[in-house]
Design a protein around this motif. Sequence first.
Motif, PDB file in Angstrom:
ATOM      1  N   GLU A  30       0.830  -1.211   0.000  1.00  0.00           N
ATOM      2  CA  GLU A  30       0.000   0.000   0.000  1.00  0.00           C
ATOM      3  C   GLU A  30       0.864   1.260   0.000  1.00  0.00           C
ATOM      4  OE1 GLU A  30      -3.770   2.047   0.176  1.00  0.00           O
ATOM      5  OE2 GLU A  30      -3.116   0.056  -0.452  1.00  0.00           O
ATOM      6  N   MET A  31       1.919   1.271   0.810  1.00  0.00           N
ATOM      7  CA  MET A  31       2.809   2.434   0.846  1.00  0.00           C
ATOM      8  C   MET A  31       3.523   2.610  -0.489  1.00  0.00           C
ATOM      9  SD  MET A  31       4.252   2.062   4.727  1.00  0.00           S
ATOM     10  CE  MET A  31       5.435   3.360   4.620  1.00  0.00           C
ATOM     11  N   LYS A  32       3.889   1.513  -1.116  1.00  0.00           N
ATOM     12  CA  LYS A  32       4.531   1.578  -2.435  1.00  0.00           C
ATOM     13  C   LYS A  32       3.575   2.161  -3.470  1.00  0.00           C
ATOM     14  CE  LYS A  32       5.325  -1.720  -5.688  1.00  0.00           C
ATOM     15  NZ  LYS A  32       5.638  -3.033  -6.180  1.00  0.00           N
ATOM     16  N   ARG A  33       2.307   1.766  -3.367  1.00  0.00           N
ATOM     17  CA  ARG A  33       1.302   2.246  -4.320  1.00  0.00           C
ATOM     18  C   ARG A  33       1.006   3.737  -4.141  1.00  0.00           C
ATOM     19  NH1 ARG A  33      -3.997   3.033  -4.606  1.00  0.00           N
ATOM     20  NH2 ARG A  33      -4.437   2.413  -2.475  1.00  0.00           N
ATOM     21  N   LEU A  34       1.008   4.207  -2.899  1.00  0.00           N
ATOM     22  CA  LEU A  34       0.601   5.586  -2.604  1.00  0.00           C
ATOM     23  C   LEU A  34       1.739   6.601  -2.625  1.00  0.00           C
ATOM     24  CD1 LEU A  34      -1.899   4.924   0.321  1.00  0.00           C
ATOM     25  CD2 LEU A  34      -2.433   5.467  -2.062  1.00  0.00           C
TER      26      LEU A  34
END
Length: 81
Positions: A30-34
Motif C-alpha cells: 500500500e505504501m509503495k502504491r501511494l
Amino acid sequence: ANPAPLCVLDEVDAPLDDANVDRFCRMLEEMKRLTTTRFIAITHNPATMSRMDRLYGVTMPERGVSQLVSVDLTQAEKLVA
C-alpha cells in the motif's frame, strides 16, 4: 526529502508471526502504491521474500568466491507461466 526516496528495513519482520508478516507485506504494498518511496527489505523470511518485486542475494559457488545474484520475481513468474 519528504517523503523519503528510500527506506531500508532490516529484519523488521523477524519477530512477527505469519499473520502479522502478511499484514506487514500488505502495508508495504500500500505504501509503495501511494508514495514514490522505494523500499529495501533485508529479510530471511520466505513469506516476505515471495512478495517482493526483486531479490538480491550472495552465493559462494566455490570457497572464497562470492557472487551477487539478482532475480526479478515478475519476470520469473512470466517464465513459469
